[in-house]
Design a protein around this motif. Sequence first.
Motif, PDB file in Angstrom:
ATOM      1  N   PHE A   1      -0.590  -3.516   9.742  1.00 59.10           N
ATOM      2  CA  PHE A   1       0.369  -2.553   9.223  1.00 59.10           C
ATOM      3  C   PHE A   1       1.609  -2.515  10.104  1.00 59.10           C
ATOM      4  CE2 PHE A   1      -1.739  -0.195   5.850  1.00 59.10           C
ATOM      5  CZ  PHE A   1      -3.078  -0.504   6.057  1.00 59.10           C
ATOM      6  N   GLY A   2       2.757  -2.405   9.452  1.00 58.48           N
ATOM      7  CA  GLY A   2       3.991  -2.102  10.163  1.00 58.48           C
ATOM      8  C   GLY A   2       4.240  -0.606  10.094  1.00 58.48           C
ATOM      9  N   GLN A   3       5.496  -0.222  10.292  1.00 55.07           N
ATOM     10  CA  GLN A   3       5.834   1.202  10.287  1.00 55.07           C
ATOM     11  C   GLN A   3       5.904   1.773   8.880  1.00 55.07           C
ATOM     12  OE1 GLN A   3       9.477   1.152  12.770  1.00 55.07           O
ATOM     13  NE2 GLN A   3       8.346   2.528  14.104  1.00 55.07           N
TER      14      GLN A   3
ATOM     15  N   PRO B   1      -4.327   4.849   3.183  1.00 51.80           N
ATOM     16  CA  PRO B   1      -3.500   3.977   2.353  1.00 51.80           C
ATOM     17  C   PRO B   1      -4.209   3.591   1.069  1.00 51.80           C
ATOM     18  CG  PRO B   1      -3.509   3.229   4.635  1.00 51.80           C
ATOM     19  CD  PRO B   1      -4.570   4.278   4.523  1.00 51.80           C
TER      20      PRO B   1
ATOM     21  N   TYR C   1       3.809   0.665   2.532  1.00 50.19           N
ATOM     22  CA  TYR C   1       3.614  -0.404   3.505  1.00 50.19           C
ATOM     23  C   TYR C   1       3.622  -1.764   2.819  1.00 50.19           C
ATOM     24  CZ  TYR C   1       1.878   3.218   6.689  1.00 50.19           C
ATOM     25  OH  TYR C   1       1.748   4.324   7.489  1.00 50.19           O
TER      26      TYR C   1
ATOM     27  N   GLN D   1       0.778   5.477   0.941  1.00 44.37           N
ATOM     28  CA  GLN D   1       0.002   6.476   1.664  1.00 44.37           C
ATOM     29  C   GLN D   1       0.648   7.843   1.539  1.00 44.37           C
ATOM     30  OE1 GLN D   1      -0.383   6.079   5.955  1.00 44.37           O
ATOM     31  NE2 GLN D   1      -2.323   7.167   5.929  1.00 44.37           N
TER      32      GLN D   1
ATOM     33  N   TYR E   1       0.845  -1.186   0.000  1.00 49.40           N
ATOM     34  CA  TYR E   1       0.000   0.000   0.000  1.00 49.40           C
ATOM     35  C   TYR E   1       0.886   1.245   0.000  1.00 49.40           C
ATOM     36  CZ  TYR E   1      -4.383  -2.463   0.933  1.00 49.40           C
ATOM     37  OH  TYR E   1      -5.504  -3.253   0.836  1.00 49.40           O
TER      38      TYR E   1
END
Lengths: 113, 110
Positions: free
Chosen positions: B100-102, B44, B87, B38, B36
């Motif tokens: 989601f991660g960072q 996102p 992401y 953003q 994704y």
Amino acid sequence: EAGVTQFPSHSVIEKGQTVTLRCDPISGHDNLYWYRRVMGKEIKFLLHFVKESKQDESGMPNNRFLAERTGGTYSTLKVQPAELEDSGVYFCASRPQGYDGYTFGSGTRLTVV
Amino acid sequence: LAKTTQPISMDSYEGQEVNITCSHNNIATNDYITWYQQFPSQGPRFIIQGYKTKVTNEVASLFIPADRKSSTLSLPRVSLSDTAVYYCLVTRNQGGKLIFGQGTELSVKP
């Protein structure tokens, strides 16, 4: 085709007040999700509706948060009473059945002061 | 769902190819790799998804080796408008929540 729409785009409220966020998914999308990002943290899942039913609400932080989806169309997320740590950006996403791509709204930025 | 690890940030210049690598060592047989994008003040946006080998669309390419423990998102000839957070997620087909991660904050400079 209209996208996922969220209202309001920004909200500033005082601690202890109530706020209601609204999400209008893409028409025909049975799946609706709420996510949020609090300051400095990752985007976190809150809950998932399939039509009007809650499929998964494991991410709801506590009972101050109440989500509804009237007639399987739009959804509301109410925070009552709001606390300072509720500040962040709340995203809504929708997805049709049988498809893995999610469409996100632009989010509601909530600030609790 | 498997957790993902990707660089926190990357810098690039306009016209360059950018490759963002993501590791997902514990990916399961039923899992897909999804990316994704953003932009600031937006949600996102789905870019690309793959299961194995290579997937290409009008926006990016996704390379997945045979062991599927990592993947690389390739953005050809980036422009300033590609500045965003990217992401990498492991997703289960037609399955519920996204983890989601960072993300990787990509900065494209002129």
